[in-house]
Scaffold this motif. Structure first.
Motif, PDB file in Angstrom:
ATOM      1  N   UNK A 655       0.825  -1.210   0.000  1.00 52.58           N
ATOM      2  CA  UNK A 655       0.000   0.000   0.000  1.00 52.58           C
ATOM      3  C   UNK A 655       0.857   1.257   0.000  1.00 52.58           C
ATOM      4  N   UNK A 656       2.047   1.148   0.604  1.00 55.94           N
ATOM      5  CA  UNK A 656       2.927   2.313   0.690  1.00 55.94           C
ATOM      6  C   UNK A 656       4.366   1.907   0.392  1.00 55.94           C
ATOM      7  N   UNK A 657       5.067   2.786  -0.319  1.00 52.27           N
ATOM      8  CA  UNK A 657       6.490   2.606  -0.612  1.00 52.27           C
ATOM      9  C   UNK A 657       7.223   3.903  -0.292  1.00 52.27           C
ATOM     10  N   UNK A 658       8.289   3.783   0.461  1.00 53.02           N
ATOM     11  CA  UNK A 658       9.120   4.956   0.763  1.00 53.02           C
ATOM     12  C   UNK A 658      10.547   4.671   0.301  1.00 53.02           C
ATOM     13  N   UNK A 659      11.055   5.547  -0.569  1.00 56.44           N
ATOM     14  CA  UNK A 659      12.416   5.386  -1.094  1.00 56.44           C
ATOM     15  C   UNK A 659      13.291   6.507  -0.544  1.00 56.44           C
ATOM     16  N   UNK A 660      14.368   6.129   0.118  1.00 58.76           N
ATOM     17  CA  UNK A 660      15.331   7.112   0.617  1.00 58.76           C
ATOM     18  C   UNK A 660      16.727   6.723   0.134  1.00 58.76           C
ATOM     19  N   UNK A 661      17.616   7.677   0.098  1.00 57.76           N
ATOM     20  CA  UNK A 661      18.989   7.420  -0.328  1.00 57.76           C
ATOM     21  C   UNK A 661      19.902   8.416   0.358  1.00 57.76           C
ATOM     22  N   UNK A 662      21.162   8.084   0.432  1.00 59.09           N
ATOM     23  CA  UNK A 662      22.147   9.016   0.973  1.00 59.09           C
ATOM     24  C   UNK A 662      23.498   8.749   0.321  1.00 59.09           C
ATOM     25  N   UNK A 663      24.365   9.740   0.433  1.00 53.08           N
ATOM     26  CA  UNK A 663      25.707   9.638  -0.148  1.00 53.08           C
ATOM     27  C   UNK A 663      26.726   9.669   0.975  1.00 53.08           C
ATOM     28  N   UNK A 665      28.343   9.468   4.380  1.00 56.52           N
ATOM     29  CA  UNK A 665      27.759   9.604   5.715  1.00 56.52           C
ATOM     30  C   UNK A 665      26.761  10.753   5.775  1.00 56.52           C
ATOM     31  N   UNK A 666      26.345  11.234   4.602  1.00 64.53           N
ATOM     32  CA  UNK A 666      25.448  12.386   4.547  1.00 64.53           C
ATOM     33  C   UNK A 666      24.037  12.081   5.016  1.00 64.53           C
ATOM     34  N   UNK A 667      23.198  13.116   4.988  1.00 61.97           N
ATOM     35  CA  UNK A 667      21.806  12.995   5.410  1.00 61.97           C
ATOM     36  C   UNK A 667      20.996  12.227   4.375  1.00 61.97           C
ATOM     37  N   UNK A 668      19.967  11.537   4.857  1.00 59.47           N
ATOM     38  CA  UNK A 668      19.076  10.825   3.952  1.00 59.47           C
ATOM     39  C   UNK A 668      18.155  11.797   3.223  1.00 59.47           C
ATOM     40  N   UNK A 669      17.873  11.482   1.966  1.00 57.29           N
ATOM     41  CA  UNK A 669      16.893  12.232   1.176  1.00 57.29           C
ATOM     42  C   UNK A 669      15.794  11.262   0.770  1.00 57.29           C
ATOM     43  N   UNK A 670      14.571  11.785   0.668  1.00 58.90           N
ATOM     44  CA  UNK A 670      13.447  10.945   0.281  1.00 58.90           C
ATOM     45  C   UNK A 670      12.996  11.293  -1.127  1.00 58.90           C
ATOM     46  N   UNK A 671      12.720  10.264  -1.919  1.00 58.14           N
ATOM     47  CA  UNK A 671      12.208  10.447  -3.274  1.00 58.14           C
ATOM     48  C   UNK A 671      10.723  10.093  -3.284  1.00 58.14           C
ATOM     49  N   UNK A 672       9.855  10.990  -3.741  1.00 57.62           N
ATOM     50  CA  UNK A 672       8.407  10.719  -3.748  1.00 57.62           C
ATOM     51  C   UNK A 672       8.084   9.488  -4.593  1.00 57.62           C
ATOM     52  N   UNK A 687      24.138   9.358  -4.627  1.00 55.03           N
ATOM     53  CA  UNK A 687      23.857   8.392  -3.585  1.00 55.03           C
ATOM     54  C   UNK A 687      24.836   7.247  -3.590  1.00 55.03           C
ATOM     55  N   UNK A 688      25.054   6.676  -2.409  1.00 54.52           N
ATOM     56  CA  UNK A 688      25.863   5.458  -2.286  1.00 54.52           C
ATOM     57  C   UNK A 688      25.040   4.317  -1.698  1.00 54.52           C
ATOM     58  N   UNK A 689      23.906   4.662  -1.095  1.00 53.57           N
ATOM     59  CA  UNK A 689      23.018   3.641  -0.545  1.00 53.57           C
ATOM     60  C   UNK A 689      21.573   3.999  -0.860  1.00 53.57           C
ATOM     61  N   UNK A 690      20.777   2.971  -1.152  1.00 53.71           N
ATOM     62  CA  UNK A 690      19.347   3.118  -1.446  1.00 53.71           C
ATOM     63  C   UNK A 690      18.562   2.253  -0.465  1.00 53.71           C
ATOM     64  N   UNK A 691      17.527   2.854   0.122  1.00 54.49           N
ATOM     65  CA  UNK A 691      16.696   2.101   1.073  1.00 54.49           C
ATOM     66  C   UNK A 691      15.239   2.195   0.632  1.00 54.49           C
ATOM     67  N   UNK A 692      14.573   1.052   0.602  1.00 54.18           N
ATOM     68  CA  UNK A 692      13.161   1.001   0.233  1.00 54.18           C
ATOM     69  C   UNK A 692      12.384   0.371   1.396  1.00 54.18           C
TER      70      UNK A 692
END
Length: 746
Positions: A655-663, A665-672, A687-692
């Motif tokens: 029902x919901x998906x949240x995608x965030x990434x960061x480069x 040790x930086x702060x996470x950013x969220x992609x709509x 980015x160096x890491x992607x989180x879903x």
């Protein structure tokens, strides 16, 4: 051999050089009650022992004082840099106290490593060591052969005592520092090799000439101490310089022509007028001193021509020096703010510093041009060098950010790049630190890429007719590509799809095609005719230029077919000669899957997350996380992310998906992310890491694909090198090779 025994350790010296590191004792030497001499079986004998309390006790005391001074400076610098932030280290290095401490420690360390000491208490030496401008100039005006800093300090001190105005007048100070550094290794007279040039007389000659209006050319007065080293290091005497000024050919007595004065003054002669070969040495010159006048009157070959050229330059205070080439002697001289190569046969790439001439960093002559650019930004170069030295006193895993920043302060400090590569190979270096450090350089490079530039430079050119000279079509070394066939072609690989703004050729002589067709490869891989000779605008008739407008189609390769060439007027064998082919444009990204095969972690209880990036649609990952599941992809490298695609198992969708990434040790950013969650745009962000994260519904995924452009640490270093050394392709290649050989993995 000399053994120096301190309280906690001893060092062994042979011919003034330490044979090894210090050797610690089991107990302090102060507890010793006897001295026993062993050895002699291999022929050596003990000559002297100097003990505290004897008539030679001052030698021990001076050594102890010097050792204490070196240790104290090391501790002072270490306290200010170890465990500190980059900004704190830069502030210290840029302060008066920091500058003095860093350069004093580094210079005294070099003296100590030669088994020498400095004796303090001399007023002039104390002034040199406590004056920021003097010490910085002394330490950033080029390397000193065999680290003879003590000898250089002695010469500088004597010059100051003889001419106190050195303390007041910047030109005299630069001249004095140049003289001290250069003559720390005795300079040999060319006319009479057994004679050494008197450094005091050399200094006084140029001081006197500088006060005569119009004698010395303007470059002398604008030169840094490093430039002046290639004036005061002249192999010619004052009398020869006088002769040179009195006999300068008409039209050459100006700073932009003096380097060519040798040519009308010298006859290239393998034998003298009596038939004696130049290879006989002294007999060729009738056993006369090999002065400029003798070479002018008798003749010579390449060595004489190039050394006379340097002599003419020195007579007017213009930096110059002979350089070696395979089987040949050329020379370089300072012309219009850069070093120019004269009497050239093999080019910069095959030129090396002549024996008897001091050089900085590396022997190839093209490093003169890099140091020249470093000297144009003295504040940046000096700060860069202090940061490089300071980095040696921080933990090995923390050196990389300091050195990377030093390379930004002055990209032309070649020593920084060498240390940076060592720092990047440090096993304890954290990958996130590398990513955090290199990200600004990558951002700067990508901004630069958006500007129109010559996108053909150093790209691969293939051609059967141009053969081994094909690389000269688009290099920057001034060579010429030759085709000896009546028809020919070449292909340029631009690597990436590019927008072409305009193009231009410079032809060699009049060997230009009367007809040619130019083809561009489309993104579909097809060649399309885009231009012919009918579209060109021509300027000149000899070594002339052809100008062409660009086109709209994104192009990955350019092919040119040449017809109806014109034979050259010299060899009468070359139909087509290309000196330069430039393509102005902008290269575009080609996003690819940057997540394939990368490490993936996921919430506990989920199935194997590696199936998300295995490119196998028959495998399915299930989060099994109840209300919330997640997975995270480590991209390993800095990626410019275009989007992430999610391939759902039939009938499964959360029902919901949240995608965030960061480069890093930086702060996470969220992609709509919007339903149906098939593709989420990442706006070409870094980015160096992607989180879903998934919640509600079901979470069966056949796979994911993150698209973008990836840059490894070594890739970014090479980009930074490429941007910094755009006008120094030979140095760029040296650094590229060094980076490629680095033992570093992202």
């Amino acid at each position: 051999m000399r053994i120096v025994m301190m309280n906690e350790f001893y060092k062994i010296y042979f011919d003034g050089k330490a044979l090894s590191k210090t050797f610690p004792y089991r107990q302090s030497i102060s507890t010793a009650t006897d001295i026993i001499f062993w050895g002699g079986s291999n022929g050596f004998t003990w000559n002297k022992i100097v003990l505290p309390g004897t008539e030679k006790a001052s030698e021990y005391t001076d050594l102890k004082d010097f050792q204490s001074r070196v240790d104290g400076l090391r501790e002072e610098v270490s306290t200010k840099v170890a465990g500190k932030t980059l900004q704190e280290i830069k502030s210290f290095a840029n302060s008066v106290d920091g500058s003095l401490a860093i350069f004093q420690w580094w210079m005294m360390k070099k003296v100590q490593e030669k088994g020498e000491i400095l004796t303090f208490g001399d007023e002039t030496l104390d002034w040199i060591l406590s004056n920021r401008e003097v010490l910085e100039m002394f330490m950033t005006s080029g390397d000193v052969e065999s680290d003879r800093y003590k000898d250089a300090l002695k010469i500088l001190g004597e010059l100051i005592k003889q001419d106190p105005k050195i303390k007041e007048e910047p030109l005299r100070l630069r001249l004095a520092v140049a003289t001290a550094l250069t003559h720390s290794t005795p300079v040999t007279s060319m006319a009479v090799p057994r004679n050494k040039m008197d450094w005091m007389s050399v200094y006084q000659e140029y001081v006197q000439l500088s006060q005569e209006e119009g004698t010395l050319f303007q470059p002398f007065f604008e030169s840094t101490a490093w430039h002046l080293r290639y004036v005061v290091g002249s192999w010619q005497t004052e009398e020869e310089h006088i002769w040179a000024r009195e006999n300068t050919p008409e039209g050459y007595d100006n700073p932009s022509k003096i380097g060519g004065a040798t040519h009308p003054m010298m006859d290239y002669k393998l034998k003298n007028d009596d038939g004696v070969s130049v290879h006989s040495g002294a007999p060729y010159y009738y056993y006369l001193p090999v002065s400029m006048e003798s070479m002018h009157e008798i003749g010579g070959v390449c060595g004489a021509i190039s050394k006379v050229a340097a002599g003419f330059c020195h007579a007017y205070g213009v930096p110059a020096t002979p350089v070696g080439q395979p089987g040949h002697c050329a020379y370089i001289w300072y012309k219009n703010g850069d070093w120019s190569l004269g009497n050239d046969v093999s080019g910069w790439g095959s030129s090396s510093t002549h024996s008897g001439i001091q050089y900085t960093w590396m022997r190839p002559a093209y490093y003169f041009r890099v140091m020249n650019d470093a000297q144009k930004n003295l504040d940046g170069y000096r700060l860069s060098e202090k940061m490089r030295i300071a980095s040696k006193l921080v933990a090995p895993e923390n050196r990389f950010p300091i050195l990377e920043d030093a390379s930004t302060e002055c990209p032309y400090n070649f020593a920084v790049w060498m240390d940076l590569e060592v720092a990047m190979e440090e096993p304890s270096l954290q990958k996130e630190m590398v990513q955090d450090t290199l990200l600004p350089s990558l951002v700067a490079h990508r901004e630069l890429e958006m500007e129109v530039s010559d996108i053909a430079r150093e790209k691969t050119v293939t051609s059967e007719c141009f053969g081994d000279t094909a690389f000269r079509v688009n290099d920057d070394q001034g060579g010429t590509a030759y085709c000896k066939q009546e028809t020919g072609d070449f292909e340029l690989d631009l690597v990436r799809p590019s927008t072409i703004k305009d193009l231009k050729f410079q032809w060699w002589g009049w060997s230009k095609p009367a007809e040619y067709d130019m083809y561009a490869m489309s993104e579909e891989g097809n060649y399309v005719l885009v231009r012919t000779q009918e579209d060109e605008r021509v300027e000149g008739w000899f070594n002339h230029w052809s100008y062409l407008e660009g086109w709209d189609m994104k192009t990955s390769k350019i092919k040119v077919n040449l017809r109806k060439g014109k034979l050259d007027p010299w060899w009468k064998t070359v139909y087509f000669g290309i000196r330069t082919f430039e393509v102005s444009g902008v290269a575009h990204d080609v996003p690819v899957d940057v997540s394939s095969g990368k490490p993936v972690t996921a919430n506990s209880g989920s199935s194997d997350p590696a199936t998300l990036v295995d490119a196998d649609n028959s495998t399915v990952w299930n989060g099994n996380g109840g209300d919330k599941s997640w997975f995270e992809i480590d991209l390993k490298k800095i990626c410019v992310l275009d989007n992430i695609e999610l391939f759902w198992e039939d009938g499964n969708r959360p029902e919901n998906v949240q995608v965030t990434y960061k480069c890093g040790s930086g702060m996470e950013s969220e992609a709509p992310a919007e339903n149906p969650f098939n593709k989420v745009s990442l706006d070409m962000d870094f980015g160096t890491k992607l989180r879903v994260e998934l919640s509600g519904g079901s979470s069966g995924l056949k796979g994911v694909k993150a698209c973008g452009v990836s840059y490894g640490g070594k890739d970014i270093l090479k980009l930074k090198i490429s941007d910094a050394f755009d006008n120094h392709s030979l140095v760029k290649n040296d650094l590229f090779n060094a980076v490629e050989s680095m033992a570093y993995e992202d």
